[in-house]
Write an enzyme that holds these catalytic residues in place. Structure first.
Site, PDB file in Angstrom:
ATOM      1  N   ARG A 142      24.048  34.295 -33.734  1.00 19.74           N
ATOM      2  CA  ARG A 142      23.813  34.452 -35.175  1.00 19.74           C
ATOM      3  C   ARG A 142      22.376  34.082 -35.537  1.00 19.74           C
ATOM      4  O   ARG A 142      21.740  34.764 -36.353  1.00 19.74           O
ATOM      5  CB  ARG A 142      24.821  33.609 -35.965  1.00 19.74           C
ATOM      6  CG  ARG A 142      26.204  34.227 -35.987  1.00 19.74           C
ATOM      7  CD  ARG A 142      27.245  33.373 -36.690  1.00 19.74           C
ATOM      8  NE  ARG A 142      28.505  34.103 -36.781  1.00 19.74           N
ATOM      9  CZ  ARG A 142      29.648  33.595 -37.219  1.00 19.74           C
ATOM     10  NH1 ARG A 142      29.710  32.323 -37.602  1.00 19.74           N
ATOM     11  NH2 ARG A 142      30.743  34.337 -37.263  1.00 19.74           N
ATOM     12  N   TYR A 173      26.420  42.576 -37.125  1.00 16.25           N
ATOM     13  CA  TYR A 173      26.509  41.771 -35.908  1.00 16.25           C
ATOM     14  C   TYR A 173      27.035  40.356 -36.152  1.00 16.25           C
ATOM     15  O   TYR A 173      26.711  39.726 -37.162  1.00 16.25           O
ATOM     16  CB  TYR A 173      25.119  41.618 -35.292  1.00 16.25           C
ATOM     17  CG  TYR A 173      24.731  42.673 -34.284  1.00 16.25           C
ATOM     18  CD1 TYR A 173      25.673  43.349 -33.522  1.00 16.25           C
ATOM     19  CD2 TYR A 173      23.393  42.974 -34.073  1.00 16.25           C
ATOM     20  CE1 TYR A 173      25.293  44.303 -32.597  1.00 16.25           C
ATOM     21  CE2 TYR A 173      23.001  43.918 -33.140  1.00 16.25           C
ATOM     22  CZ  TYR A 173      23.956  44.583 -32.407  1.00 16.25           C
ATOM     23  OH  TYR A 173      23.574  45.510 -31.492  1.00 16.25           O
ATOM     24  N   GLU A 174      27.771  39.852 -35.165  1.00 15.47           N
ATOM     25  CA  GLU A 174      28.218  38.451 -35.111  1.00 15.47           C
ATOM     26  C   GLU A 174      28.968  38.013 -36.362  1.00 15.47           C
ATOM     27  O   GLU A 174      28.806  36.917 -36.860  1.00 15.47           O
ATOM     28  CB  GLU A 174      27.027  37.514 -34.864  1.00 15.47           C
ATOM     29  CG  GLU A 174      26.151  37.881 -33.693  1.00 15.47           C
ATOM     30  CD  GLU A 174      26.942  38.109 -32.416  1.00 15.47           C
ATOM     31  OE1 GLU A 174      28.034  37.527 -32.265  1.00 15.47           O
ATOM     32  OE2 GLU A 174      26.478  38.878 -31.564  1.00 15.47           O
ATOM     33  N   GLY A 175      29.791  38.902 -36.862  1.00 11.89           N
ATOM     34  CA  GLY A 175      30.513  38.644 -38.107  1.00 11.89           C
ATOM     35  C   GLY A 175      29.746  39.255 -39.264  1.00 11.89           C
ATOM     36  O   GLY A 175      28.578  38.920 -39.493  1.00 11.89           O
TER      37      GLY A 175
END
Length: 591
Positions: A296, A437-439
């Site tokens: 993140r 991305y990444e949530g």
């Protein structure tokens, strides 16, 4: 095609004048090797590599993309040669432990290198950056045998790594995943299932790819609590750390995407593949969050890097492009003026500059916190708390602003921005994935507001608020006092909104979901206000000149033109969730 130029003057300003990296490294790094001379040498070489080796491949990767054939993936022309040079230069081991062949340098230094690489070529840099997350996760949670087997060649860059989370039916709801892990008599596991959206999941840059795979043991309960994490190599690795034979891991296809064409986004199928439990059984999500949190922060860097690249190209164009007469003429004796003379072009350029440079401040501060969290220090707990708060803000806010900034880049160039010649439309397409991305950024907002701030009863905010208060108390009477006061006011607004949302959550179950995204944006504007005030105070102490003027003018723009956006966000945050939820599903189409 415009050429990328690493913004070394601003990088040095942030490091030396605002965030005092010299003292930071003296205090928080275990060796005396991190000298100013070494840091400068590394960053200058990183700038050279980014500009001369990686940046020229950016449009090549976009144009050619990756090619899939019979389970194998070939990367665009020049990608492997650039990666080999990267490995030869020792860049893959920069922040990793010397015992496994790394250089043991601060993770913050690596973050700054990654910013340059991402500005130069986002798709290419992802191959190496994903390996870094795999290394950190195995180092943090692996057994000594696992570390010795996998880390030396990951650190050297001979092998690369991925994270395998998502499945076609569950997206971000990982509690629904179906990939199975069956125990074997030798203590290993047989992994079966299919993962999608695996960045750098298959390629021709390295001899092996080490996948970190979420899967479910036979006796595991349903939901997130039943997930375990496994090391699954593409090619099996013997106890000496050498490749022995092909594992049951295959790339079923690659995705055809809006952007980052030079990075292979894969469907990876596991067919009874040999894997090894990483960490404790049924604690896979907690273990994987070591990778996710690192990633993140890495995505926040990618978003900010695209802002820098887009601003740089747009500024070059705006200074050269002559079109229409400005209200105040730059060249009265000519038929038209450079478009940078027009107020609305200035608005878009300054928006780009304010977010790109403000984002750099936030990211470098987070990188310092990551340094502290990786060492044994009395400040470790405070750093971890600050990082837990700021990670969703950095990831969510900076990637959202990257969409605005790169859109402005296209707009400044007009029709030329819409075609590929100048590279602005590629920045716009490539950065779009960072908000997912990444949530997704809604998930970042829910994490920030629901799980962290309200979940802690506001306790997670206290260290950062205390830091802001200390800065404001020390600088309210100085030359930048009006901006310092604006920081204090925005902090008070942020706290008031937080308290009110906490009260509403007690009676309205939809209030958090309805407000989370706007609350994330509010938090981002307030956070960047603090960093822009710090930058203004530091710039005010510099010798007179263009750089000082540029910083102070951009700070003024941020406080007068961008920070006021918080007022409209407060209005939307406090509007009832009913305006979202009252419409029935059947009535949505209005037919």
């Amino acid at each position: 095609m415009p050429e990328y130029r690493a913004p070394m003057k601003d990088i040095q300003f942030v490091m030396n004048d605002v965030l005092d990296f010299r003292s930071h490294y003296t205090r928080y790094h275990e060796t005396e090797e991190v000298t100013q001379e070494l840091v400068s040498a590394i960053l200058n070489e990183a700038a050279k590599f980014s500009q001369e080796v990686v940046a020229p491949l950016n449009s090549v990767g976009d144009r050619e993309g990756c090619q899939w054939q019979s389970g194998s993936v070939s990367t665009p022309s020049g990608f492997k040669e650039a990666y080999d040079k990267f490995v030869e230069g020792g860049w893959t081991g920069l922040p990793h432990r010397e015992i496994y062949g790394g250089q043991g340098l601060p993770v913050s230094l690596n973050a700054i290198v990654n910013e340059m690489l991402a500005s130069a070529n986002h798709a290419w840099m992802m191959y190496a950056s994903l390996s870094g997350g795999a290394i950190i996760t195995i180092d943090a949670h692996g057994s000594e045998e696992q570390k010795n087997r996998f880390l030396p060649k990951l650190v050297s860059g001979e092998w690369s790594g991925t994270m395998c989370l998502t499945e076609a039916h569950c997206g971000s709801d990982l509690g629904l995943l179906r990939t199975r892990a069956e125990p074997s008599p030798d203590g290993s596991y047989r992994i079966s299932g299919s993962k999608i959206f695996i960045s750098a999941g298959e390629h021709d840059l390295t001899d092996n790819i080490i996948h970190l795979v979420l899967a479910r043991l036979p006796d595991a309960p349903e939901g997130v609590g039943g997930i375990s994490l496994f090391i699954v190599p593409k090619n099996c690795v013997d106890s000496n750390g050498d490749v022995s034979h092909r594992n049951g891991v295959n790339c079923g296809s690659i995705e055809h995407k809006m952007g980052i064409h030079g990075n292979a986004t894969c469907v990876i199928n596991f067919d009874g593949a040999e894997g090894f439990l990483l960490g404790e059984p049924q604690k896979g999500m907690a273990t994987m969050f070591t990778f996710i949190n690192e990633s993140r922060l890495g995505v926040a860097i990618q978003g900010q890097a695209h802002m820098q690249a887009s601003f740089q190209k747009a500024l070059d164009y705006a200074k050269e492009r002559v079109q229409m007469r400005a209200p105040v003429r730059a060249f009265p004796d000519q038929s038209a003026d450079p478009i940078i003379s027009h107020p609305d072009i200035r608005r878009m350029l300054l928006t780009q500059k304010a977010f790109a440079e403000g984002g750099r401040l936030l990211n470098y501060y987070c990188a310092q916190l990551a340094d502290i969290s990786h060492c044994e220090s009395a400040d470790k707990e405070r750093a971890e708390t600050l990082l837990a708060l700021l990670t969703p803000i950095a990831k969510g806010f900076l990637t959202e602003m990257s969409l605005e900034v790169t859109q402005n880049g296209v707009q400044i160039l007009g029709g030329h921005g819409f075609i590929s010649e100048w590279g602005l439309e590629q920045d716009y397409r490539d950065t779009r994935i960072t908000a997912i991305y990444e949530g997704t950024n809604t998930i970042q907002g829910l994490d920030l507001l629901g799980r962290k701030i309200l979940g802690s009863g506001g306790a997670i905010l206290k260290p950062f608020i205390a830091e802001i208060d200390e800065f404001c108390d020390a600088n309210i009477g100085g030359a930048c006092g009006m901006w310092v006061k604006a920081v204090a006011d925005s902090k008070a607004l942020w706290l008031d909104v937080t308290r009110e949302l906490g009260e509403r959550a007690m009676t309205d179950p939809n209030s958090i979901g309805a407000a989370a995204y706007d609350y994330l944006m509010l938090s981002g504007y307030c956070t960047l206000a603090y960093f822009w005030a710090k930058a203004a105070v530091a710039a005010n102490g510099l010798a007179e000149g263009n750089f000082r003027d540029s910083k102070l003018a951009t700070a003024r723009f941020y406080f007068e033109r961008l920070l006021p956006r918080t007022q409209s966000l407060v209005t939307t945050i406090f509007s009832s969730s009913n305006n979202l939820m009252d419409l029935s599903v059947e009535a949505f189409a209005g037919e």
